[in-house]
Design a protein around this motif. Structure first.
Motif, PDB file in Angstrom:
ATOM      1  N   LEU A 186      81.539 -20.627  51.973  1.00 18.55           N
ATOM      2  CA  LEU A 186      80.555 -20.478  50.984  1.00 18.55           C
ATOM      3  C   LEU A 186      79.402 -19.534  51.620  1.00 18.55           C
ATOM      4  N   ASP A 187      79.986 -18.192  51.476  1.00 17.68           N
ATOM      5  CA  ASP A 187      78.807 -17.239  51.923  1.00 17.68           C
ATOM      6  C   ASP A 187      78.417 -16.547  50.530  1.00 17.68           C
ATOM      7  N   GLU A 188      77.560 -15.492  50.879  1.00 22.06           N
ATOM      8  CA  GLU A 188      77.206 -14.471  49.619  1.00 22.06           C
ATOM      9  C   GLU A 188      78.192 -14.018  48.832  1.00 22.06           C
ATOM     10  N   PRO A 189      79.296 -13.359  49.309  1.00 21.16           N
ATOM     11  CA  PRO A 189      80.035 -12.595  48.596  1.00 21.16           C
ATOM     12  C   PRO A 189      81.141 -13.677  47.820  1.00 21.16           C
ATOM     13  N   CYS A 190      81.359 -14.889  48.679  1.00 27.30           N
ATOM     14  CA  CYS A 190      82.167 -16.041  47.842  1.00 27.30           C
ATOM     15  C   CYS A 190      81.313 -16.485  46.721  1.00 27.30           C
ATOM     16  N   LEU A 191      80.026 -16.744  46.879  1.00 26.20           N
ATOM     17  CA  LEU A 191      79.181 -17.304  45.880  1.00 26.20           C
ATOM     18  C   LEU A 191      79.136 -16.549  44.512  1.00 26.20           C
ATOM     19  N   ALA A 192      79.059 -15.047  45.012  1.00 28.59           N
ATOM     20  CA  ALA A 192      78.768 -14.071  43.952  1.00 28.59           C
ATOM     21  C   ALA A 192      79.931 -13.890  43.032  1.00 28.59           C
ATOM     22  N   SER A 193      81.288 -14.269  43.634  1.00 29.38           N
ATOM     23  CA  SER A 193      82.492 -13.978  42.871  1.00 29.38           C
ATOM     24  C   SER A 193      82.384 -14.787  41.749  1.00 29.38           C
ATOM     25  N   PHE A 194      81.896 -15.787  41.436  1.00 27.17           N
ATOM     26  CA  PHE A 194      81.748 -16.585  40.522  1.00 27.17           C
ATOM     27  C   PHE A 194      81.021 -16.006  39.337  1.00 27.17           C
ATOM     28  N   GLY A 222      66.390 -19.820  48.345  1.00 23.84           N
ATOM     29  CA  GLY A 222      65.970 -18.732  47.597  1.00 23.84           C
ATOM     30  C   GLY A 222      66.291 -17.151  48.470  1.00 23.84           C
ATOM     31  N   GLY A 223      66.891 -17.330  49.518  1.00 24.08           N
ATOM     32  CA  GLY A 223      67.303 -16.250  50.146  1.00 24.08           C
ATOM     33  C   GLY A 223      68.302 -15.460  49.446  1.00 24.08           C
ATOM     34  N   LEU A 224      69.227 -16.278  48.696  1.00 24.09           N
ATOM     35  CA  LEU A 224      70.181 -15.801  48.098  1.00 24.09           C
ATOM     36  C   LEU A 224      70.191 -15.209  46.725  1.00 24.09           C
ATOM     37  N   ALA A 225      69.001 -15.431  46.385  1.00 23.51           N
ATOM     38  CA  ALA A 225      68.452 -14.562  45.211  1.00 23.51           C
ATOM     39  C   ALA A 225      67.896 -13.247  45.283  1.00 23.51           C
ATOM     40  N   SER A 226      68.320 -12.252  44.298  1.00 25.89           N
ATOM     41  CA  SER A 226      67.942 -10.960  44.373  1.00 25.89           C
ATOM     42  C   SER A 226      67.460 -10.114  43.305  1.00 25.89           C
ATOM     43  N   LEU A 227      66.532  -9.375  43.401  1.00 23.59           N
ATOM     44  CA  LEU A 227      66.047  -8.851  42.257  1.00 23.59           C
ATOM     45  C   LEU A 227      66.976  -7.730  41.535  1.00 23.59           C
ATOM     46  N   SER A 228      67.120  -7.999  40.317  1.00 24.26           N
ATOM     47  CA  SER A 228      68.080  -7.125  39.436  1.00 24.26           C
ATOM     48  C   SER A 228      67.251  -6.029  38.790  1.00 24.26           C
ATOM     49  N   ASP A 229      66.089  -6.338  38.350  1.00 26.76           N
ATOM     50  CA  ASP A 229      65.067  -5.405  37.809  1.00 26.76           C
ATOM     51  C   ASP A 229      63.666  -6.211  38.053  1.00 26.76           C
ATOM     52  N   ASP A 230      62.671  -5.138  37.383  1.00 25.39           N
ATOM     53  CA  ASP A 230      61.366  -5.734  37.562  1.00 25.39           C
ATOM     54  C   ASP A 230      60.970  -7.133  36.749  1.00 25.39           C
ATOM     55  N   GLU A 231      61.891  -7.340  36.035  1.00 24.97           N
ATOM     56  CA  GLU A 231      61.680  -8.705  35.000  1.00 24.97           C
ATOM     57  C   GLU A 231      62.620  -9.898  35.662  1.00 24.97           C
ATOM     58  N   HIS A 232      63.729  -9.736  36.432  1.00 20.09           N
ATOM     59  CA  HIS A 232      64.549 -10.903  36.574  1.00 20.09           C
ATOM     60  C   HIS A 232      65.164 -10.693  37.983  1.00 20.09           C
ATOM     61  N   VAL A 233      65.582 -11.860  38.443  1.00 23.25           N
ATOM     62  CA  VAL A 233      66.233 -12.142  39.463  1.00 23.25           C
ATOM     63  C   VAL A 233      67.578 -12.693  39.118  1.00 23.25           C
ATOM     64  N   GLU A 234      68.596 -12.298  40.190  1.00 28.39           N
ATOM     65  CA  GLU A 234      69.994 -12.718  39.906  1.00 28.39           C
ATOM     66  C   GLU A 234      70.447 -13.703  41.069  1.00 28.39           C
ATOM     67  N   ILE A 235      71.061 -14.862  40.531  1.00 25.39           N
ATOM     68  CA  ILE A 235      71.561 -15.815  41.434  1.00 25.39           C
ATOM     69  C   ILE A 235      72.718 -16.059  41.416  1.00 25.39           C
ATOM     70  N   PRO A 236      73.660 -16.158  42.605  1.00 26.72           N
ATOM     71  CA  PRO A 236      75.317 -16.179  42.320  1.00 26.72           C
ATOM     72  C   PRO A 236      75.430 -17.163  41.504  1.00 26.72           C
ATOM     73  N   MET A 237      76.504 -17.434  40.846  1.00 20.94           N
ATOM     74  CA  MET A 237      76.647 -18.364  40.074  1.00 20.94           C
ATOM     75  C   MET A 237      77.716 -19.659  40.982  1.00 20.94           C
ATOM     76  N   THR A 279      77.138 -13.916  37.968  1.00 19.37           N
ATOM     77  CA  THR A 279      75.796 -14.325  38.413  1.00 19.37           C
ATOM     78  C   THR A 279      74.864 -14.870  37.072  1.00 19.37           C
ATOM     79  N   MET A 280      73.723 -15.457  37.438  1.00 22.13           N
ATOM     80  CA  MET A 280      72.933 -16.145  36.445  1.00 22.13           C
ATOM     81  C   MET A 280      71.551 -14.962  36.662  1.00 22.13           C
ATOM     82  N   ARG A 281      71.181 -14.537  35.662  1.00 20.42           N
ATOM     83  CA  ARG A 281      69.842 -13.847  35.507  1.00 20.42           C
ATOM     84  C   ARG A 281      68.579 -14.775  35.164  1.00 20.42           C
ATOM     85  N   VAL A 282      67.589 -14.581  36.059  1.00 11.17           N
ATOM     86  CA  VAL A 282      66.522 -15.757  35.538  1.00 11.17           C
ATOM     87  C   VAL A 282      64.977 -14.848  35.790  1.00 11.17           C
TER      88      VAL A 282
END
Length: 575
Positions: A361-369, A237-252, A371-374
């Motif tokens: 396999l770090d955050e920049p690499c994983l995010a380059s594929f 879960g540490g790689l998930a980030s808040l994109s707004d008040d209603e969603h989190v973003e996960i690197p694809m 994002t998924m909004r949850v």
């Protein structure tokens, strides 16, 4: 079941007298405090003489009483003609008429009925009951143990079976008791179980159950994506980030990586994932040539933080792209809100194109594929209730796999199926932390993080701060030097209390610094922060502040305490 109904019709008068001789308040006293305090909708399955239905109606509840015996229904209406009782001729395992009513219930009572349901029908019967239950509702089941009367036959029952079915359907047993027979039959005893369907009040759990149990599926992809979400919420879960008040973003890239980890053992075992998929990656969009080249790598080889180069890195990069593309085009696209076309988990494509020469396999690499909004309520539910959600996903996945195999004329080995569906937790390895502790012992004093006493090589042990039994995590930040007697005889598999953790603050942070962060250029320094960024909330891999790591550790401890009700360890001697 028809023979049983005929027997009940023939003995209705005797049975009604027997039922009415027992006080429902006394019989169901074990359940009374779990019933809603406000008027609620209650389903009484196998209502018999109407005794329990009237008891519930007088409490202010609206009761639907299901009874397949026409003679008993007639007598029940005469004995208990309460306006808040509605009678239906229906029975398990199908409950077809009840389903057609469109009703959902706060409480479902299944008293002295389960022994009539054939073992082969019980999974279907339980599925029906859970589907009729409202989020947060209670399913109360009583199980009869003992011989049947002459002319009758009961199927064996067990509390273990009910608990397994509850787990498979995303529910949990809130209460389990045993009782003697109130009619004085010494050879008969009863198990009483109250099963709760979790609800976080946001509508997330009903939506997840809709996808798991009810949503149309032409393959296992939707279940795969839901399980990926649970896995990430639980351990990355540490790689998930808040994109707004209603969603989190996960690197694809993280979604795709976890997807590959889930499907690798299934394809290796030749388990079908859709009606056309007979062997390996056949008919599966993500299992292309690059995926096939990952055969020799285990799930633990494909961990966040590791670096891959050469042909292996090229294959992994391509496999991640293929998986991300399949997820975006298939399950993420077709998992929509009920009666709507809006995707619940929309995906934005990333910038990853050509293989960059190496894959870290770090955050920049994983995010380059991408994002998924949850939606935030789904994410919170996955974090809090994965312990109930994931078993339900796995149970449905197994059911679908068996169905595909049957259509293909194949017979699956259940042991092999279960083994392939089991998530392989990290290997319990404390060797790196132990080597660092020995290195420090040779150069300076080293202290037990819990007692504060100086350690010797003979006394040294390595403790999982957040215990392995509660949350399997072998990250460096979670491995602490302690006295062997404390680790093995006192703390053991217990979660440290907040007071214990705070008392050990300086020693924990000091250990982290001396063992891993004293030399920022050392590979272990980077590994420490990468692991913390993945598994602890709110940490970035680029940060170096160990105070932030400790604060995140406190939050993770609180999360495990609240979500899993993990038992805690505290000792006044060390505070």
């Amino acid at each position: 079941m028809s023979d049983e109904i005929a027997w009940y019709d023939a003995h209705a008068e005797t049975l009604a007298d027997r039922y009415e001789a027992v006080s429902p308040a006394r019989l169901h006293g074990w359940l009374a405090d779990l019933l809603p305090s406000r008027p609620a909708a209650v389903l009484d399955v196998g209502a018999g003489s109407g005794r329990d239905a009237e008891w519930l109606a007088y409490k202010g509840h609206e009761v639907v009483a299901v009874e397949p015996s026409s003679r008993l229904r007639t007598m029940a209406r005469e004995l208990h003609n309460h306006p808040r009782i509605q009678w239906i001729s229906d029975s398990l395992p199908g409950l077809e008429r009840t389903f057609r009513s469109g009703l959902a219930f706060d409480v479902i009572l299944v008293s002295a009925v389960w022994m009539h349901v054939a073992p082969s029908d019980r999974a279907r019967a339980f599925r029906k009951l859970i589907t009729l239950l409202k989020p947060g509702g209670v399913l109360a089941i009583t199980l009869r143990h003992g011989p049947a009367e002459a002319g009758r036959s009961f199927h064996p029952v067990s509390a273990a079976e009910i608990k397994r079915l509850a787990r498979d359907h995303g529910a949990f047993v809130e209460r389990e008791t045993t009782a003697d027979d109130l009619l004085g039959r010494r050879e008969i005893r009863w198990d009483q179980l109250a099963i709760r369907l979790p609800d976080d009040g946001t509508g997330a759990l009903p939506l997840l159950r809709h996808f798991i149990l009810n949503d149309d599926k032409s393959s296992t992809y939707k279940l795969g994506l839901l399980r990926v979400l649970c896995r990430i919420a639980n351990s990355a879960g540490g790689l998930a980030s808040l994109s707004d008040d209603e969603h989190v973003e996960i690197p694809m890239g993280l979604v795709a990586l976890t997807w590959i980890q889930l499907y690798k053992p299934l394809l290796a075992a030749n388990l079908p994932q859709n009606p056309r998929n007979h062997h390996g990656g056949e008919q599966l969009g993500f299992a292309k040539e690059a995926f096939g080249r990952l055969t020799d790598w285990s799930q633990h080889d494909l961990r966040v933080g590791l670096r891959f180069s050469g042909d292996g890195g090229r294959a992994l990069h391509r496999a991640l792209k293929d998986a991300a593309s399949t997820i975006r085009r298939m399950p993420a696209h077709y998992m929509t809100y009920p009666n709507a076309s809006e995707p619940v988990l929309p995906v934005e494509t990333g910038t990853a194109q050509r293989y960059p020469g190496a894959v870290r396999l770090d955050e920049p690499c994983l995010a380059s594929f991408g994002t998924m909004r949850v939606p935030i309520h789904l994410w919170r539910a996955a974090q809090r209730f994965a312990v109930w959600i994931e078993p339900a996903i796995v149970a449905e996945w197994k059911r679908m796999t068996r169905s595909y195999a049957e259509k293909q004329g194949r017979r699956l080995d259940e042991t092999r199926l279960s083994a392939a569906m089991t998530w392989a937790d990290p290997v319990r390895d404390v060797s790196t932390a132990r080597e660092q502790a020995k290195r420090l012992l040779a150069a300076q004093p080293l202290y037990c993080v819990w007692s504060g006493k100086r350690l010797s090589a003979r006394q040294l042990d390595i403790d999982h701060c957040l215990p392995w039994a509660v949350w399997p995590c072998g990250d460096l930040w979670n491995l602490l030097p302690t006295r062997r007697t404390i680790n093995q005889q006192e703390k053991k598999n217990l979660l440290p209390s907040d007071q214990m953790l705070r008392a050990a603050h300086d020693r924990i942070v000091g250990w982290w610094h001396d063992a891993y962060r004293a030399d920022p250029s050392h590979p272990l320094a980077e590994r420490f922060m990468l692991e913390a960024a993945v598994s602890l909330p709110g940490i970035l891999a680029t940060e170096t502040d160990l105070a932030d790591c400790y604060a995140a550790l406190e939050l993770q401890r609180l999360r495990l305490s609240q979500n899993q009700q993990a038992p805690e360890w505290s000792d006044a001697e060390y505070l």
